[in-house]
Design a protein around this motif. Structure first.
Motif, PDB file in Angstrom:
ATOM      1  N   LEU A  83       0.849  -1.192   0.000  1.00 38.60           N
ATOM      2  CA  LEU A  83       0.000   0.000   0.000  1.00 38.60           C
ATOM      3  C   LEU A  83       0.883   1.239   0.000  1.00 38.60           C
ATOM      4  O   LEU A  83       1.820   1.345   0.795  1.00 38.60           O
ATOM      5  CB  LEU A  83      -0.875   0.029   1.252  1.00 38.60           C
ATOM      6  CG  LEU A  83      -2.161  -0.772   1.260  1.00 38.60           C
ATOM      7  CD1 LEU A  83      -2.729  -0.795   2.677  1.00 38.60           C
ATOM      8  CD2 LEU A  83      -3.183  -0.186   0.306  1.00 38.60           C
ATOM      9  N   THR A  84       0.600   2.184  -0.889  1.00 38.31           N
ATOM     10  CA  THR A  84       1.434   3.378  -0.955  1.00 38.31           C
ATOM     11  C   THR A  84       0.603   4.584  -1.384  1.00 38.31           C
ATOM     12  O   THR A  84      -0.518   4.440  -1.876  1.00 38.31           O
ATOM     13  CB  THR A  84       2.599   3.174  -1.946  1.00 38.31           C
ATOM     14  OG1 THR A  84       3.406   4.347  -1.989  1.00 38.31           O
ATOM     15  CG2 THR A  84       2.075   2.898  -3.343  1.00 38.31           C
ATOM     16  N   VAL A 104      -0.801  -1.183  -4.620  1.00 35.79           N
ATOM     17  CA  VAL A 104      -2.003  -0.402  -4.896  1.00 35.79           C
ATOM     18  C   VAL A 104      -1.883   0.922  -4.145  1.00 35.79           C
ATOM     19  O   VAL A 104      -1.278   0.986  -3.069  1.00 35.79           O
ATOM     20  CB  VAL A 104      -3.302  -1.137  -4.467  1.00 35.79           C
ATOM     21  CG1 VAL A 104      -3.565  -2.335  -5.342  1.00 35.79           C
ATOM     22  CG2 VAL A 104      -3.240  -1.544  -3.002  1.00 35.79           C
ATOM     23  N   LEU A 105      -2.435   1.965  -4.725  1.00 34.21           N
ATOM     24  CA  LEU A 105      -2.456   3.259  -4.064  1.00 34.21           C
ATOM     25  C   LEU A 105      -3.556   3.279  -3.010  1.00 34.21           C
ATOM     26  O   LEU A 105      -4.587   2.633  -3.163  1.00 34.21           O
ATOM     27  CB  LEU A 105      -2.697   4.370  -5.087  1.00 34.21           C
ATOM     28  CG  LEU A 105      -1.647   4.518  -6.189  1.00 34.21           C
ATOM     29  CD1 LEU A 105      -2.077   5.578  -7.181  1.00 34.21           C
ATOM     30  CD2 LEU A 105      -0.291   4.839  -5.601  1.00 34.21           C
ATOM     31  N   ASP A 107      -5.576   5.551  -2.372  1.00 34.62           N
ATOM     32  CA  ASP A 107      -6.825   6.154  -2.847  1.00 34.62           C
ATOM     33  C   ASP A 107      -7.432   5.367  -4.015  1.00 34.62           C
ATOM     34  O   ASP A 107      -8.318   5.853  -4.710  1.00 34.62           O
ATOM     35  CB  ASP A 107      -6.600   7.614  -3.250  1.00 34.62           C
ATOM     36  CG  ASP A 107      -5.572   7.776  -4.370  1.00 34.62           C
ATOM     37  OD1 ASP A 107      -4.994   6.760  -4.810  1.00 34.62           O
ATOM     38  OD2 ASP A 107      -5.335   8.925  -4.794  1.00 34.62           O
ATOM     39  N   THR A 108      -6.952   4.135  -4.217  1.00 36.58           N
ATOM     40  CA  THR A 108      -7.519   3.276  -5.250  1.00 36.58           C
ATOM     41  C   THR A 108      -8.965   2.930  -4.896  1.00 36.58           C
ATOM     42  O   THR A 108      -9.272   2.666  -3.734  1.00 36.58           O
ATOM     43  CB  THR A 108      -6.703   1.976  -5.371  1.00 36.58           C
ATOM     44  OG1 THR A 108      -5.373   2.299  -5.764  1.00 36.58           O
ATOM     45  CG2 THR A 108      -7.307   1.030  -6.390  1.00 36.58           C
ATOM     46  N   PRO A 109      -9.882   2.924  -5.877  1.00 37.24           N
ATOM     47  CA  PRO A 109     -11.265   2.544  -5.597  1.00 37.24           C
ATOM     48  C   PRO A 109     -11.339   1.160  -4.960  1.00 37.24           C
ATOM     49  O   PRO A 109     -10.549   0.265  -5.308  1.00 37.24           O
ATOM     50  CB  PRO A 109     -11.923   2.551  -6.989  1.00 37.24           C
ATOM     51  CG  PRO A 109     -11.105   3.517  -7.781  1.00 37.24           C
ATOM     52  CD  PRO A 109      -9.701   3.353  -7.276  1.00 37.24           C
ATOM     53  N   PRO A 110     -12.262   0.971  -4.017  1.00 30.99           N
ATOM     54  CA  PRO A 110     -12.374  -0.312  -3.299  1.00 30.99           C
ATOM     55  C   PRO A 110     -12.432  -1.532  -4.199  1.00 30.99           C
ATOM     56  O   PRO A 110     -11.787  -2.546  -3.916  1.00 30.99           O
ATOM     57  CB  PRO A 110     -13.671  -0.141  -2.501  1.00 30.99           C
ATOM     58  CG  PRO A 110     -13.783   1.328  -2.279  1.00 30.99           C
ATOM     59  CD  PRO A 110     -13.229   1.963  -3.520  1.00 30.99           C
ATOM     60  N   ALA A 111     -13.176  -1.444  -5.291  1.00 27.52           N
ATOM     61  CA  ALA A 111     -13.312  -2.607  -6.175  1.00 27.52           C
ATOM     62  C   ALA A 111     -11.964  -3.010  -6.763  1.00 27.52           C
ATOM     63  O   ALA A 111     -11.694  -4.200  -6.968  1.00 27.52           O
ATOM     64  CB  ALA A 111     -14.302  -2.298  -7.301  1.00 27.52           C
ATOM     65  N   GLU A 112     -11.094  -2.030  -7.016  1.00 27.22           N
ATOM     66  CA  GLU A 112      -9.785  -2.332  -7.604  1.00 27.22           C
ATOM     67  C   GLU A 112      -8.851  -2.959  -6.565  1.00 27.22           C
ATOM     68  O   GLU A 112      -8.030  -3.822  -6.899  1.00 27.22           O
ATOM     69  CB  GLU A 112      -9.167  -1.068  -8.197  1.00 27.22           C
ATOM     70  CG  GLU A 112      -9.912  -0.548  -9.418  1.00 27.22           C
ATOM     71  CD  GLU A 112      -9.248   0.665 -10.031  1.00 27.22           C
ATOM     72  OE1 GLU A 112      -8.020   0.842  -9.847  1.00 27.22           O
ATOM     73  OE2 GLU A 112      -9.942   1.450 -10.694  1.00 27.22           O
ATOM     74  N   ILE A 113      -8.950  -2.525  -5.314  1.00 25.88           N
ATOM     75  CA  ILE A 113      -8.141  -3.146  -4.262  1.00 25.88           C
ATOM     76  C   ILE A 113      -8.578  -4.600  -4.065  1.00 25.88           C
ATOM     77  O   ILE A 113      -7.742  -5.502  -3.938  1.00 25.88           O
ATOM     78  CB  ILE A 113      -8.255  -2.366  -2.939  1.00 25.88           C
ATOM     79  CG1 ILE A 113      -7.678  -0.947  -3.107  1.00 25.88           C
ATOM     80  CG2 ILE A 113      -7.509  -3.098  -1.827  1.00 25.88           C
ATOM     81  CD1 ILE A 113      -7.747  -0.103  -1.859  1.00 25.88           C
ATOM     82  N   LEU A 114      -9.885  -4.821  -4.067  1.00 24.81           N
ATOM     83  CA  LEU A 114     -10.393  -6.192  -3.963  1.00 24.81           C
ATOM     84  C   LEU A 114      -9.894  -7.045  -5.128  1.00 24.81           C
ATOM     85  O   LEU A 114      -9.459  -8.191  -4.932  1.00 24.81           O
ATOM     86  CB  LEU A 114     -11.922  -6.185  -3.954  1.00 24.81           C
ATOM     87  CG  LEU A 114     -12.591  -5.741  -2.649  1.00 24.81           C
ATOM     88  CD1 LEU A 114     -14.064  -5.471  -2.878  1.00 24.81           C
ATOM     89  CD2 LEU A 114     -12.404  -6.801  -1.576  1.00 24.81           C
ATOM     90  N   ALA A 115      -9.937  -6.484  -6.326  1.00 23.39           N
ATOM     91  CA  ALA A 115      -9.478  -7.223  -7.506  1.00 23.39           C
ATOM     92  C   ALA A 115      -7.993  -7.550  -7.400  1.00 23.39           C
ATOM     93  O   ALA A 115      -7.551  -8.639  -7.793  1.00 23.39           O
ATOM     94  CB  ALA A 115      -9.758  -6.408  -8.774  1.00 23.39           C
ATOM     95  N   ALA A 116      -7.210  -6.606  -6.859  1.00 22.38           N
ATOM     96  CA  ALA A 116      -5.773  -6.834  -6.707  1.00 22.38           C
ATOM     97  C   ALA A 116      -5.510  -7.991  -5.752  1.00 22.38           C
ATOM     98  O   ALA A 116      -4.671  -8.853  -6.021  1.00 22.38           O
ATOM     99  CB  ALA A 116      -5.089  -5.561  -6.210  1.00 22.38           C
ATOM    100  N   LEU A 127       0.640  -5.700 -11.339  1.00 21.31           N
ATOM    101  CA  LEU A 127       1.235  -4.562 -12.033  1.00 21.31           C
ATOM    102  C   LEU A 127       1.029  -4.692 -13.532  1.00 21.31           C
ATOM    103  O   LEU A 127       1.317  -5.733 -14.111  1.00 21.31           O
ATOM    104  CB  LEU A 127       2.742  -4.496 -11.762  1.00 21.31           C
ATOM    105  CG  LEU A 127       3.188  -4.064 -10.376  1.00 21.31           C
ATOM    106  CD1 LEU A 127       4.699  -4.012 -10.337  1.00 21.31           C
ATOM    107  CD2 LEU A 127       2.619  -2.713 -10.028  1.00 21.31           C
ATOM    108  N   SER A 128       0.580  -3.637 -14.148  1.00 17.15           N
ATOM    109  CA  SER A 128       0.533  -3.626 -15.601  1.00 17.15           C
ATOM    110  C   SER A 128       1.938  -3.349 -16.126  1.00 17.15           C
ATOM    111  O   SER A 128       2.764  -2.753 -15.430  1.00 17.15           O
ATOM    112  CB  SER A 128      -0.413  -2.530 -16.096  1.00 17.15           C
ATOM    113  OG  SER A 128       0.161  -1.253 -15.852  1.00 17.15           O
TER     114      SER A 128
END
Length: 228
Positions: A83-84, A104-105, A107-116, A127-128
């Protein structure tokens, strides 16, 4: 379906509470513990056996980089997502080099953190290729030549086919894409990736990509493709 066991590590109790509320609401994720400092992580991992650790990188006593390095040096280590608050940060890159599967940042949207978390639990990096290149460009400096020489020396243990697979991994290709491009089965690609990890003493595909970049192999690939 077995839930993903998740350990949260952040020195800010409000951040931990928010993450716990957000992640704990998912049917396939179980919060098995929380830590306020990296120094608490190893004992908690022993006690709770998480699949994934969501790790703050900046903590006052033992930071996330040190905690990640200690964890990833262990047998049967959990995956780590850092987390950064910064996109391009030297500490993030160092965490990836010692074995974090991605970042993940905050301030990343919750759905994206869950996906990560789900992707990392499934064995995929988060990572892309674009983000990876951004991070690696950020780290280029006076030590670049030394780093390249060391990386090339390490990569020399690979045979030609393994080198081709390593370059493809560095380009961000999935196993199926590598199989198509190199005219082999997906099972053979997986075997090559496992051998590369073992020969180079690496933890995951992100580290293969970083080493291929350090060795200049991705640049070589680009030159071959453009005919230069």
């Amino acid at each position: 379906m077995t839930a993903i066991r998740l350990l949260l590590v952040d020195d800010d109790p409000l951040v931990r509470a928010g993450l716990s509320f957000m992640m704990g609401g998912a049917d396939d994720i179980e919060i098995v513990g929380e830590a306020a400092d990296g120094g608490e992580v190893e004992a908690l991992v022993d006690r709770t056996r998480p699949d994934v650790v969501l790790m703050d990188i900046r903590m006052p006593t033992v930071d996330g980089l040190t905690a990640t390095e200690r964890l990833r040096a262990r047998e049967d280590a959990p995956q780590v997502v850092v987390l950064t608050t910064f996109h391009a940060d030297e500490q993030v890159l160092r965490a990836l080099r010692v074995g974090a599967a991605g970042f993940v940042l905050k301030d990343t949207p919750p759905a994206e953190i869950l996906a990560a978390v789900r992707r990392v639990a499934a064995g995929d990096p988060v990572l892309s290729p674009t983000v990876t290149r951004q991070l690696m460009r950020h780290a280029v400096g006076t030590a670049a030549d030394t780093r390249r020489a060391r990386a090339r020396a390490r990569m020399a243990v690979l045979n030609d086919r393994e080198r081709e697979v390593a370059v493809a991994v560095g380009r961000g290709l999935a196993n199926a894409e590598i199989a198509t491009g190199l005219f082999m089965s997906v099972a053979t690609v997986k075997t090559h990736v496992s051998r590369i990890l073992a020969k180079l003493d690496l933890n995951n595909r992100v580290q293969i990509a970083l080493l291929a970049y350090d060795a200049g192999l991705l640049e070589d690939e680009g030159e071959e493709r453009t005919g230069h």
